[in-house]
Design an enzyme around this catalytic site. Structure first.
Site, PDB file in Angstrom:
ATOM      1  N   LEU A   8      -0.958 -12.284  16.875  1.00  0.00           N
ATOM      2  CA  LEU A   8      -0.540 -11.221  17.790  1.00  0.00           C
ATOM      3  C   LEU A   8      -0.405  -9.923  17.002  1.00  0.00           C
ATOM      4  O   LEU A   8       0.402  -9.830  16.079  1.00  0.00           O
ATOM      5  CB  LEU A   8       0.778 -11.592  18.461  1.00  0.00           C
ATOM      6  CG  LEU A   8       0.793 -12.943  19.207  1.00  0.00           C
ATOM      7  CD1 LEU A   8       2.105 -13.114  19.971  1.00  0.00           C
ATOM      8  CD2 LEU A   8      -0.399 -13.069  20.144  1.00  0.00           C
ATOM      9  N   GLY A  49       1.028  -4.541  18.951  1.00  0.00           N
ATOM     10  CA  GLY A  49       2.133  -3.586  19.016  1.00  0.00           C
ATOM     11  C   GLY A  49       1.772  -2.208  18.485  1.00  0.00           C
ATOM     12  O   GLY A  49       0.977  -2.066  17.552  1.00  0.00           O
ATOM     13  N   GLN A  99      -5.344  -6.544  24.623  1.00  0.00           N
ATOM     14  CA  GLN A  99      -4.135  -6.491  25.447  1.00  0.00           C
ATOM     15  C   GLN A  99      -3.849  -5.012  25.703  1.00  0.00           C
ATOM     16  O   GLN A  99      -3.177  -4.355  24.922  1.00  0.00           O
ATOM     17  CB  GLN A  99      -2.948  -7.162  24.748  1.00  0.00           C
ATOM     18  CG  GLN A  99      -1.693  -7.224  25.614  1.00  0.00           C
ATOM     19  CD  GLN A  99      -0.455  -7.678  24.844  1.00  0.00           C
ATOM     20  OE1 GLN A  99      -0.448  -7.712  23.617  1.00  0.00           O
ATOM     21  NE2 GLN A  99       0.608  -8.006  25.562  1.00  0.00           N
ATOM     22  N   GLU A 158      16.566 -14.250  23.564  1.00  0.00           N
ATOM     23  CA  GLU A 158      16.275 -13.025  22.828  1.00  0.00           C
ATOM     24  C   GLU A 158      17.568 -12.263  22.565  1.00  0.00           C
ATOM     25  O   GLU A 158      18.534 -12.360  23.325  1.00  0.00           O
ATOM     26  CB  GLU A 158      15.298 -12.147  23.618  1.00  0.00           C
ATOM     27  CG  GLU A 158      13.912 -12.749  23.809  1.00  0.00           C
ATOM     28  CD  GLU A 158      13.144 -12.862  22.510  1.00  0.00           C
ATOM     29  OE1 GLU A 158      13.555 -12.244  21.504  1.00  0.00           O
ATOM     30  OE2 GLU A 158      12.129 -13.584  22.493  1.00  0.00           O
ATOM     31  N   ASN A 199      14.840 -17.460  15.683  1.00  0.00           N
ATOM     32  CA  ASN A 199      13.454 -17.772  16.008  1.00  0.00           C
ATOM     33  C   ASN A 199      12.537 -16.823  15.250  1.00  0.00           C
ATOM     34  O   ASN A 199      12.716 -15.609  15.287  1.00  0.00           O
ATOM     35  CB  ASN A 199      13.234 -17.606  17.517  1.00  0.00           C
ATOM     36  CG  ASN A 199      11.771 -17.658  17.893  1.00  0.00           C
ATOM     37  OD1 ASN A 199      11.053 -18.542  17.461  1.00  0.00           O
ATOM     38  ND2 ASN A 199      11.342 -16.700  18.707  1.00  0.00           N
ATOM     39  N   ASN A 229       8.756  -3.495  10.752  1.00  0.00           N
ATOM     40  CA  ASN A 229       8.835  -2.617  11.913  1.00  0.00           C
ATOM     41  C   ASN A 229       8.948  -1.147  11.557  1.00  0.00           C
ATOM     42  O   ASN A 229       8.739  -0.291  12.407  1.00  0.00           O
ATOM     43  CB  ASN A 229      10.027  -3.011  12.795  1.00  0.00           C
ATOM     44  CG  ASN A 229       9.842  -4.371  13.440  1.00  0.00           C
ATOM     45  OD1 ASN A 229       8.870  -4.594  14.157  1.00  0.00           O
ATOM     46  ND2 ASN A 229      10.754  -5.290  13.173  1.00  0.00           N
ATOM     47  N   HIS A 270     -12.973  12.879 -27.687  1.00  0.00           N
ATOM     48  CA  HIS A 270     -12.146  13.777 -26.898  1.00  0.00           C
ATOM     49  C   HIS A 270     -12.962  14.768 -26.074  1.00  0.00           C
ATOM     50  O   HIS A 270     -14.033  15.189 -26.465  1.00  0.00           O
ATOM     51  CB  HIS A 270     -11.189  14.590 -27.790  1.00  0.00           C
ATOM     52  CG  HIS A 270     -11.482  14.524 -29.246  1.00  0.00           C
ATOM     53  ND1 HIS A 270     -10.658  13.880 -30.142  1.00  0.00           N
ATOM     54  CD2 HIS A 270     -12.526  14.971 -29.976  1.00  0.00           C
ATOM     55  CE1 HIS A 270     -11.174  13.954 -31.349  1.00  0.00           C
ATOM     56  NE2 HIS A 270     -12.308  14.601 -31.282  1.00  0.00           N
ATOM     57  N   ASN A 273     -21.869   9.048 -32.641  1.00  0.00           N
ATOM     58  CA  ASN A 273     -20.658   9.870 -32.615  1.00  0.00           C
ATOM     59  C   ASN A 273     -20.871  11.025 -31.640  1.00  0.00           C
ATOM     60  O   ASN A 273     -21.796  11.825 -31.804  1.00  0.00           O
ATOM     61  CB  ASN A 273     -20.339  10.428 -34.000  1.00  0.00           C
ATOM     62  CG  ASN A 273     -19.047  11.235 -33.987  1.00  0.00           C
ATOM     63  OD1 ASN A 273     -17.951  10.698 -34.068  1.00  0.00           O
ATOM     64  ND2 ASN A 273     -19.178  12.559 -33.867  1.00  0.00           N
TER      65      ASN A 273
END
Length: 455
Positions: free
Chosen positions: A11, A14, A76, A154, A169, A227, A363, A377
């Site tokens: 799922l 959201g 969804q 819930e 749960n 969340n 360098h 070199n």
């Protein structure tokens, strides 16, 4: 659980409003990967035939980021609860298969825990992942009668007495598809949220005298959801600590596990030392006795035995042979290859180039699209001018070449073995082996010259 075809439903629809971001919640990164990718990777380690992903917000971006995964995408459009999300998946369930329900924002769930959950599923019943926690605030509570699970309430629906229950749960469950279809069709949304709660099917199962088994995770952080940004940061550090501990126990010496980030896969030889604030991304292999100093970023690279990567060096898509020394403040870009005993010093950038055994660029140089032999070199300030505004061109330098400081190679150009390039030379023509290449302007000294004075 009897051996049956098993599908996983993740799922992930959201919006993640509390993340305060336009990015879909499940695409926020944990250890360098979208949090939902961790769940998919875990599901792929199970004996499942299909993975269904229920999505909503940001579907196009989700599909773009997860385009390599074999997923059944289920839209969804309206988010009316977890039960509603599973209702959308009903047409894709086979008859009499087992369904494992997972969540895209619970990324640290472990394979061993899920296998225990699946094995515990009783015939005709449900196995449910629950946990006992010190602070159950925000979670649905497990209701028991005579020690049997009889329902889930819930948090927003719970009474004050029910809120004192510390068994929560997690939402993760294993259930038969035929039972799930039947009970999902009976769900109602007469609650404070006007949502269809998946948890209501537990009461339905109990009322039909079905067995409901509660299984506890091995570690509580497995069931922590994300969340908001604070929870994401907390789980990031938890996950990084776990990875560091595994490496430490395998013999890798990480000087401070709290300041180590692994965002991919790391394979180490023996006696590897990793200093503070090192970031590992992608697939990285470190040979025996490799030392990585503070502040380095390593991505998709292989580093040979006895090599040392000094502070604040970035290495990506590169291969280093044995006994190389790189940095500090060096950058190896994709396609770079260093043979044994190569030294790349501070403020040297190498891109899509190879350096032969024992060569040195100490360098302040840029070496791009170059093939450099052994024992070379490279003087300070050397640049391969590889781009003409349209195409990239190659510079080829033979073995044992000496390149003086502040040299520019105008590619395409070739320098033969044992040649010498004088300091300050702009090389536009090929230099034969054993010859001196020099394009320096003749020096002129002006006698009696005086500096101007301020007025």
């Amino acid at each position: 659980m009897s051996k049956k075809v098993m599908s996983v439903v993740i799922l992930a629809a959201g919006k993640g409003t509390r993340m305060c971001s336009n990015l879909p919640k499940v695409l926020h990164l944990l250890a360098g990967k979208p949090m939902v990718q961790h769940v998919i990777n875990t599901a792929n380690q199970l004996d499942c035939t299909r993975i269904h992903l229920v999505y909503g917000h940001g579907g196009a971006l989700l599909k773009e980021k997860l385009n390599n995964e074999k997923l059944n995408w289920i839209l969804q459009e309206e988010q009316w609860g977890t039960g509603h999300a599973l209702q959308k998946a009903i047409p894709y369930f086979s008859e009499d298969e087992n369904i494992l329900v997972l969540y895209g924002d619970v990324p640290l769930i472990e394979v061993d825990t899920l296998n225990r959950l699946l094995l515990a599923k009783p015939h005709g019943g449900i196995s449910l992942l629950t946990a006992r926690v010190d602070n159950p605030r925000g979670y649905g509570r497990i209701i028991r009668k005579n020690d049997d699970i009889s329902g889930i309430v819930e948090c927003k629906e719970a009474t004050e007495i029910q809120k004192k229950i510390n068994e929560i749960n997690t939402g993760i469950m294993a259930i038969n598809s035929s039972d799930l279809k039947k009970w999902l069709k009976q769900l109602k949304n007469d609650n404070h949220q006007n949502e269809f709660y998946l948890t209501d099917i537990i009461k339905m199962a109990y009322q039909e005298n079905r067995k409901i088994i509660g299984i506890q995770p091995a570690h509580l952080n497995e069931i922590e959801g994300i969340n908001d940004g604070l929870q994401l940061a907390r789980l990031e550090r938890l996950f990084q600590k776990q990875q560091a501990e595994k490496l430490l126990l395998s013999g890798v010496r990480i000087l401070d596990p709290a300041r180590f980030d692994l965002r991919g896969q790391l394979i180490c030889g023996s006696d590897v030392v990793i200093d503070t604030n090192v970031i590992i991304e992608g697939e990285v292999t470190l040979g025996d006795r490799v030392q990585i100093r503070t502040g380095c970023l390593l991505k998709n690279c292989r580093i040979g035995d006895d090599s040392q990567i000094n502070a604040y060096t970035v290495i990506e898509g590169s291969f280093l042979d044995k006994n190389c020394v790189v940095g500090p403040f060096a950058r190896l870009r994709p396609g770079s290859e260093l043979s044994e005993k190569v030294h790349v010093g501070n403020f040297v950038e190498i891109k899509k180039s190879s350096l032969g055994q024992g060569s040195k660029a100490g360098h302040l140089s840029y070496l791009g699209d170059a093939e450099i032999g052994s024992g070379v070199n490279i003087g300070a300030g050397t640049i391969t001018c590889n781009y003409d505004g349209v195409n990239k061109h190659k510079t080829q330098i033979g073995d044992y070449v000496f390149v003086g400081s502040h040299t520019q190679f105008i590619a395409p150009v070739t320098v033969g073995d044992h040649a010498t390039i004088g300091a300050g030379t702009t090389v536009t023509l090929n230099v034969p082996e054993n010859e001196l290449g020099l394009s320096r302007v003749k020096q002129k000294n002006i006698q009696g010259w005086k500096r101007p004075k301020k007025t």
